[in-house]
Design a protein around this motif. Structure first.
Motif, mmCIF file in Angstrom:
data_model
loop_
_atom_site.group_PDB
_atom_site.id
_atom_site.type_symbol
_atom_site.label_atom_id
_atom_site.label_comp_id
_atom_site.label_asym_id
_atom_site.label_seq_id
_atom_site.Cartn_x
_atom_site.Cartn_y
_atom_site.Cartn_z
ATOM 1 N N SER A 198 2.228 1.569 -3.698
ATOM 2 C CA SER A 198 1.195 1.833 -4.712
ATOM 3 C C SER A 198 0.560 3.210 -4.512
ATOM 4 O O SER A 198 0.324 3.934 -5.478
ATOM 5 C CB SER A 198 0.139 0.738 -4.730
ATOM 6 N N SER A 199 0.318 3.609 -3.258
ATOM 7 C CA SER A 199 -0.283 4.927 -3.030
ATOM 8 C C SER A 199 0.696 6.041 -3.380
ATOM 9 O O SER A 199 0.290 7.100 -3.883
ATOM 10 C CB SER A 199 -0.775 5.070 -1.587
ATOM 11 N N THR A 200 1.980 5.827 -3.145
ATOM 12 C CA THR A 200 2.988 6.822 -3.521
ATOM 13 C C THR A 200 3.042 6.980 -5.037
ATOM 14 O O THR A 200 3.077 8.106 -5.555
ATOM 15 C CB THR A 200 4.373 6.430 -2.971
ATOM 16 N N PRO A 248 0.804 -1.226 0.000
ATOM 17 C CA PRO A 248 0.000 0.000 0.000
ATOM 18 C C PRO A 248 0.840 1.281 0.000
ATOM 19 O O PRO A 248 0.506 2.236 -0.704
ATOM 20 C CB PRO A 248 -0.834 -0.124 1.285
ATOM 21 N N ASP A 289 -0.942 8.389 2.986
ATOM 22 C CA ASP A 289 -1.693 9.422 3.702
ATOM 23 C C ASP A 289 -2.174 8.994 5.088
ATOM 24 O O ASP A 289 -2.810 9.755 5.795
ATOM 25 C CB ASP A 289 -2.869 9.913 2.854
ATOM 26 N N LYS A 290 -1.861 7.815 5.507
ATOM 27 C CA LYS A 290 -2.305 7.336 6.837
ATOM 28 C C LYS A 290 -1.183 7.347 7.833
ATOM 29 O O LYS A 290 -0.071 7.120 7.603
ATOM 30 C CB LYS A 290 -2.858 5.925 6.715
ATOM 31 N N GLU A 327 0.665 6.320 -7.204
ATOM 32 C CA GLU A 327 -0.574 6.970 -7.646
ATOM 33 C C GLU A 327 -0.523 8.468 -7.371
ATOM 34 O O GLU A 327 -0.927 9.281 -8.210
ATOM 35 C CB GLU A 327 -1.776 6.340 -6.943
ATOM 36 N N SER A 328 -0.019 8.837 -6.203
ATOM 37 C CA SER A 328 0.077 10.255 -5.851
ATOM 38 C C SER A 328 1.028 10.991 -6.790
ATOM 39 O O SER A 328 0.731 12.108 -7.247
ATOM 40 C CB SER A 328 0.555 10.389 -4.408
ATOM 41 N N TYR A 371 0.285 0.420 5.022
ATOM 42 C CA TYR A 371 -0.672 1.526 4.996
ATOM 43 C C TYR A 371 -0.345 2.496 3.868
ATOM 44 O O TYR A 371 0.821 2.720 3.564
ATOM 45 C CB TYR A 371 -0.642 2.286 6.330
ATOM 46 N N PRO A 372 -1.389 3.096 3.288
ATOM 47 C CA PRO A 372 -1.133 4.111 2.256
ATOM 48 C C PRO A 372 -0.363 5.293 2.845
ATOM 49 O O PRO A 372 -0.362 5.503 4.054
ATOM 50 C CB PRO A 372 -2.543 4.547 1.823
#
Length: 107
Positions: free
Chosen positions: A16-18, A13, A106-107, A20-21, A103-104
């Motif tokens: 992948s979230s990094t 997470p 932003d969490k 996407e951001s 965790y993504p």
């Protein structure tokens, strides 16, 4: 089915979230700033051209090394499997020791 360490890392997470951001930021920056968009497009084309040039330049080398490559292709899958297995075990340890990887960003 053997795990692939690269796929596992990309599916974390936090990773992948990094990604996407970063993609959203890059896209929105290009949309909001036309000058920046043209600079980015020039660099993108440059990277594509450099890749094509590198492939073209390597072709004679690859042809010359082809007989040796045939031998190496028999050994390579085993070496890659061993390296992948070791990397997966290392990733298991990291995931245990660093729960934040689950965790993504932003969490």
């Amino acid at each position: 089915v053997q795990e692939n360490v690269l796929q596992r890392v990309l599916q974390l997470p936090v990773v992948s979230s990094t990604c996407e951001s970063l993609q959203r930021t890059y896209t929105s920056t290009k949309e909001a700033h036309p000058l920046m968009a043209s600079v980015c497009e020039v660099y993108e084309r440059g990277v594509q051209g450099a890749g094509a040039l590198a492939m073209w330049g390597m072709e004679p080398v690859v042809r010359r090394l082809e007989p040796q490559c045939t031998f190496l292709t028999m050994l390579l899958p085993k070496a890659v499997a061993v390296a992948n297995s070791l990397a997966c075990r290392g990733l298991d340890c990291l995931e245990e020791k660093i729960p934040a990887l689950q965790y993504p960003v932003d969490k």
